[in-house]
Scaffold this active site. Structure first.
Site, PDB file in Angstrom:
ATOM      1  CG  HIS A  54     -10.350   1.776 -36.716  1.00  0.00           C
ATOM      2  ND1 HIS A  54      -9.602   0.645 -37.246  1.00  0.00           N
ATOM      3  CD2 HIS A  54      -9.896   2.774 -36.881  1.00  0.00           C
ATOM      4  CE1 HIS A  54      -8.907   1.276 -38.175  1.00  0.00           C
ATOM      5  NE2 HIS A  54      -9.025   2.447 -37.991  1.00  0.00           N
TER       6      HIS A  54
ATOM      7  CB  CYS B 235      -6.364   3.693 -41.998  1.00  0.00           C
ATOM      8  SG  CYS B 235      -6.503   2.470 -40.493  1.00  0.00           S
TER       9      CYS B 235
ATOM     10  CG  HIS C 244     -11.186   6.144 -40.036  1.00  0.00           C
ATOM     11  ND1 HIS C 244     -10.755   6.055 -41.299  1.00  0.00           N
ATOM     12  CD2 HIS C 244     -10.159   5.576 -39.004  1.00  0.00           C
ATOM     13  CE1 HIS C 244      -9.677   5.201 -41.296  1.00  0.00           C
ATOM     14  NE2 HIS C 244      -9.355   5.044 -39.895  1.00  0.00           N
ATOM     15  CD  GLU C 245     -10.095   6.792 -35.526  1.00  0.00           C
ATOM     16  OE1 GLU C 245      -9.858   5.711 -35.231  1.00  0.00           O
ATOM     17  OE2 GLU C 245      -9.398   7.402 -36.506  1.00  0.00           O
TER      18      GLU C 245
HETATM   19 ZN   LIG Z   1      -8.011   4.009 -39.003  1.00  0.00          ZN
END
Ligand SMILES: [Zn+2]
Length: 189
Positions: A164, A118, A160-161
């Site tokens: 976030h 990341c 993953h995004e």
């Molecule tokens: Zn990230």
């Protein structure tokens, strides 16, 4: 690829622009900054400010050599992410998604364990289990519906995004020892 070959068409938007060429690269927020640890606000207006944000996000992602970036990684509290990565067949997707909804296969789902990193935990990579497939539905910067079905790195990136935007960084999903190792490698602990 040689100098004589043309860049893949997916590089360019329909109007011929490269995503991000109008944008400005911003510093990337790091693990520990509050904006990364709370859920982001839904986007309510598909206006010029949103288009400018998306351009800045592409510019920031490319400047940092990332394959994905969420708005809170440049300090903006908005449910937007961009990505530029390949699926399990090597097919590249370049896209911005606004107000995304993530769909995963029903549990028990097939998982893949692979290195994940990341930009907000720079330099660290840890084995992280993710669903082998993922689908995201949302809107582009103009408010047109977008649907992305991902496998391989693209599936990992979508998860993953999306995390976030929920205030979750991938290291939050790891056992404490691995999380501390990643944060130490990034100089954040
Ligand atoms: Zn990230």
């Amino acid at each position: 690829m040689t100098d004589h070959e043309q860049a893949p068409p997916v590089d360019r938007a329909a109007d011929g622009r490269v995503p991000g060429e109008l944008g400005r690269a911003h510093p990337i927020t790091q693990y520990g900054e509050a904006v990364l640890h709370r859920a982001c606000k839904p986007v309510e207006a598909f206006d010029d400010a949103l288009a400018a944000l998306v351009e800045d996000m592409f510019a920031s992602m490319h400047a940092a050599n990332g394959v994905g970036l969420a708005a809170n990684q440049i300090g903006v509290d908005a449910r937007v992410f961009v990505l530029d990565c390949e699926d399990a067949d090597g097919v590249r997707t370049v896209a911005a998604v606004v107000n995304p909804v993530l769909h995963l296969p029903p549990a028990p789902r097939e998982l893949m364990v692979d290195d994940e990193g990341c930009l907000s935990v720079p330099g660290a990579f840890e084995d992280t289990p993710r669903s082998t497939t993922a689908v995201v539905e949302g809107f582009d910067a103009h408010g047109e519906p977008v649907r992305i079905e991902g496998t391989g790195t693209l599936a990992r990136c979508l998860q993953h995004e999306y995390d976030h935007l929920e205030g979750t960084v991938y290291v939050d999903r790891l056992p404490k020892k691995a999380r501390n190792r990643a944060l130490a490698e990034a100089g954040l602990r």
